[in-house]
Design an enzyme around this catalytic site. Structure first.
Site, PDB file in Angstrom:
ATOM      1  N   HIS A 267       0.805  -1.233   0.000  1.00  0.00           N
ATOM      2  CA  HIS A 267       0.000   0.000   0.000  1.00  0.00           C
ATOM      3  C   HIS A 267       0.835   1.279   0.000  1.00  0.00           C
ATOM      4  CE1 HIS A 267       0.735  -0.082   4.373  1.00  0.00           C
ATOM      5  NE2 HIS A 267       0.356   1.174   4.397  1.00  0.00           N
ATOM      6  N   ASP A 268       1.982   1.249   0.654  1.00  0.00           N
ATOM      7  CA  ASP A 268       2.780   2.482   0.745  1.00  0.00           C
ATOM      8  C   ASP A 268       3.948   2.512  -0.239  1.00  0.00           C
ATOM      9  OD1 ASP A 268       1.533   4.205   2.520  1.00  0.00           O
ATOM     10  OD2 ASP A 268       2.435   3.305   4.302  1.00  0.00           O
ATOM     11  N   LYS A 271       5.278   5.672  -1.380  1.00  0.00           N
ATOM     12  CA  LYS A 271       5.985   6.494  -0.397  1.00  0.00           C
ATOM     13  C   LYS A 271       7.483   6.557  -0.647  1.00  0.00           C
ATOM     14  CE  LYS A 271       4.231   7.122   4.201  1.00  0.00           C
ATOM     15  NZ  LYS A 271       4.071   6.487   5.505  1.00  0.00           N
ATOM     16  N   HIS A 296       1.279   9.982  -2.400  1.00  0.00           N
ATOM     17  CA  HIS A 296       1.813   8.607  -2.379  1.00  0.00           C
ATOM     18  C   HIS A 296       0.784   7.513  -2.693  1.00  0.00           C
ATOM     19  CE1 HIS A 296       0.667   8.254   1.938  1.00  0.00           C
ATOM     20  NE2 HIS A 296       0.694   6.955   1.711  1.00  0.00           N
ATOM     21  N   HIS A 320      -6.005   3.428   0.446  1.00  0.00           N
ATOM     22  CA  HIS A 320      -5.841   3.189   1.887  1.00  0.00           C
ATOM     23  C   HIS A 320      -5.987   4.434   2.747  1.00  0.00           C
ATOM     24  CE1 HIS A 320      -1.550   4.115   0.945  1.00  0.00           C
ATOM     25  NE2 HIS A 320      -1.469   4.491   2.211  1.00  0.00           N
ATOM     26  N   HIS A 321      -5.926   5.633   2.151  1.00  0.00           N
ATOM     27  CA  HIS A 321      -6.160   6.842   2.950  1.00  0.00           C
ATOM     28  C   HIS A 321      -7.526   7.460   2.684  1.00  0.00           C
ATOM     29  CE1 HIS A 321      -2.357   7.022   4.968  1.00  0.00           C
ATOM     30  NE2 HIS A 321      -1.700   6.892   3.823  1.00  0.00           N
ATOM     31  N   ASP A 349      -4.223   0.089   8.523  1.00  0.00           N
ATOM     32  CA  ASP A 349      -3.191   1.119   8.346  1.00  0.00           C
ATOM     33  C   ASP A 349      -3.221   2.123   9.502  1.00  0.00           C
ATOM     34  OD1 ASP A 349      -1.109   2.473   6.894  1.00  0.00           O
ATOM     35  OD2 ASP A 349      -2.603   3.954   6.282  1.00  0.00           O
TER      36      ASP A 349
END
Ligand SMILES: [Fe+2]
Ligand SMILES: [Fe+2]
Length: 416
Positions: A267-268, A271, A296, A320-321, A349
Site C-alpha cells: 500500500h505504501d 511512499k 503517495h 488506503h487513505h 493502516d
C-alpha cells in the site's frame, strides 16, 4: 481517478492471466526509481543497455538470465552508505530468489576495474563479470541523461581501464557505432515503449509465478518500503498481518484474503517518492510538504497498475487513505465507492500507524489506540472492520480509556 474498488469489475482479459517474473519486477523497478536521487526509467534503460552489451560479448544464457534481474534490481538496497547499500541490495535480490550470480552482481556493483571501488576494492577480473556489465550500463544511462548519447560514449571511453572493463567499453562502442545500443533508451522515449522492450528481452519469459512466489515478492517490496525510515520499520508487514486477520475474521474467501494481504503489503510503495526529510521531520509538515505526502497513494496505484493482473490490488492499495465520509485522500471517495477490501486495509493502516513511533510522538499502546479508532467508526472507518480487528487483538482494556478528543483529526491525518 478512474475506477474505484466498489465499482471494480475484473477485466476478462486479466481474469485468469498468469504473471511473469519480469512483468512484476519491471513494474516494481519504477518504484525503486522513485527514491531520492534516482531518475525515472533508469532501471529499465540500464537493463536494455546491459543486455545488449552482454549479447555483444557473448555471455551465456544463464549469465544473461541473472544479469537481467540484477540490472532491474541493482538499486534496491536503499541505504545511504554505498557499502551497506550493495550488501542490502544483494540480500534482497537473493531473498527474491534471483540466485547467487544476480546477488553477487548487485553486491559488487560499485567496484571499479582499477581497484578503487566499493565494498572490497576488488580489481579487474576479480570483479564478477555481471557486476562489470551493470556498472557500464548504469553509468551509460546516467551519463546520457539530459545530454546525449555521444557525451555518454565519450565519458565511458575516458574511464575505460580506470572505472570500467576495457572489453565492455569496446563492446559498447561497437554497438553504438552500428546504431544498436540506444534503441528505447533515450530520455525522450516513452516508459511504455522502454518497458515493452525490456519485457521482450525477458530470458525467463515462460517462467510464470505461482501464488507463493508472488507473495514473496510482495513481502520483499514491503520490506524495502518499511526500511526507508526508522519510523516505519515493519509498518507494511504489520498492516498486512492485521489486514489478513481482519479479512479472515470477516469471513472473506481465501482469494479475497490473499488480495487484501498483497494490497496491504504494497500500500505504501508510492511512499518511496517522499523524501526522508519529510518522513522523518520532527515538526509539523508545511502545506507544501503535505501535498507531497498526499501523492503517495496515487503513485502506489500507478505502479501496481503496470502489472495487469494486479489491477484490483492497485485500486485497493491506492485507497488506503480514503475515508467513508469523503474526508480522505487522494480522491475524497465516499462510502459507496469503497469496497470491503479497501476498508480493511484502511483500518489496519490507521491502527499500525498509531502503534508506531513517529518523529513527533511515541507509538501508542493498544488501549490508547482502540478508543481513537472506535471514535472514527462508522463515520470514517468501517464499523464491522473495527469490530473484527478489536476481536482479533482483544480489546478488553479499551473501556477504561476515554476517546481522545482534542487534536484527534490531526493525529489521524498524520497517519500517512
Ligand atoms: Fe501506511
Ligand atoms: Fe500511506
Amino acid at each position: 481517478m478512474g475506477q474505484t474498488s466498489a465499482s471494480f469489475r475484473q477485466d476478462k482479459k486479466f481474469a485468469n492471466e498468469s504473471i511473469s517474473l519480469s512483468e512484476v519486477i519491471s513494474a516494481l523497478s519504477f518504484a525503486i526509481d522513485l527514491t531520492e536521487g534516482a531518475v525515472q526509467g533508469h532501471a529499465l534503460r540500464s537493463c536494455l543497455l546491459g543486455m545488449r552489451i552482454a549479447d555483444e560479448v557473448g555471455l551465456s544464457a544463464e549469465e544473461k538470465s541473472s544479469l537481467y534481474y540484477a540490472l532491474l534490481l541493482k538499486d534496491i538496497g536503499n541505504e545511504e552508505m554505498i557499502g551497506l547499500r550493495c550488501d542490502r541490495g544483494a540480500s534482497i535480490v537473493s531473498k527474491l530468489g534471483m540466485g547467487q550470480m544476480a546477488a553477487e552482481a548487485v553486491r559488487s556493483l560499485e567496484e571499479h576495474w582499477d581497484g578503487t571501488g566499493y565494498p572490497k576494492r576488488a580489481r579487474g577480473e576479480r570483479i564478477p563479470m555481471l557486476a562489470r556489465v551493470c556498472a557500464v550500463a548504469q553509468h551509460l544511462d546516467v551519463f546520457s541523461m539530459g545530454r546525449n548519447a555521444n557525451v555518454a560514449m565519450e565519458t565511458l571511453e575516458q574511464w575505460s581501464g580506470t572505472w570500467f572493463d576495457p572489453q565492455l567499453v569496446r563492446a559498447a562502442l561497437s554497438l553504438n557505432s552500428r546504431g544498436a545500443l540506444w534503441t528505447h533508451c533515450k530520455s525522450d522515449d516513452s516508459h511504455q515503449m522502454t518497458r515493452a522492450a525490456v519485457l521482450d528481452l525477458d530470458p525467463r519469459s515462460r517462467q510464470q509465478l505461482d501464488d507463493h512466489q508472488i507473495d514473496r515478492i510482495c513481502e520483499a517490496f514491503a520490506d524495502i518500503v518499511d526500511s526507508k525510515s526508522n519510523f516505519t520499520f515493519r509498518h507494511s508487514m504489520g498492516v498486512a498481518e492485521l489486514a489478513y486477520g481482519i479479512a479472515g475474521k470477516l469471513g472473506l474467501s481465501a482469494d479475497r484474503v490473499r488480495l487484501v494481504r498483497r494490497a496491504a503489503l504494497l500500500h505504501d510503495i508510492g511512499k518511496l517518492s517522499v523524501s526522508n526529510a519529510i518522513l522523518d521531520k520532527k515538526t509539523r509538515l508545511t502545506e507544501a510538504e503535505w501535498r507531497v505526502v498526499e501523492k503517495h497513494p496515487g503513485l502506489t496505484r500507478q505502479i501496481l497498475e503496470l502489472i495487469g493482473p494486479f489491477r484490483e490490488i492497485a485500486i485497493v492499495a491506492g485507497e488506503h487513505h480514503e475515508k467513508l465520509d469523503g474526508s480522505g485522500y487522494p480522491n475524497r471517495l465516499l462510502s459507496a465507492d469503497i469496497s470491503i477490501e479497501s476498508r480493511i486495509v484502511a483500518v489496519a493502516d490507521v491502527y499500525s500507524a498509531l502503534s508506531e513511533d513517529r518523529p513527533y510522538r511515541a507509538g501508542l499502546v493498544h488501549e490508547e489506540i482502540m478508543p481513537i479508532i472506535r471514535a472514527l467508526a462508522p463515520r470514517k472507518l468501517d464499523g464491522d472492520c473495527v469490530d473484527a480487528m478489536a476481536a482479533l487483538i482483544g480489546d478488553e482494556m479499551e473501556q477504561r480509556f476515554e476517546p481522545v478528543g482534542v487534536g484527534m483529526e490531526e493525529l489521524v491525518r498524520a497517519c500517512a
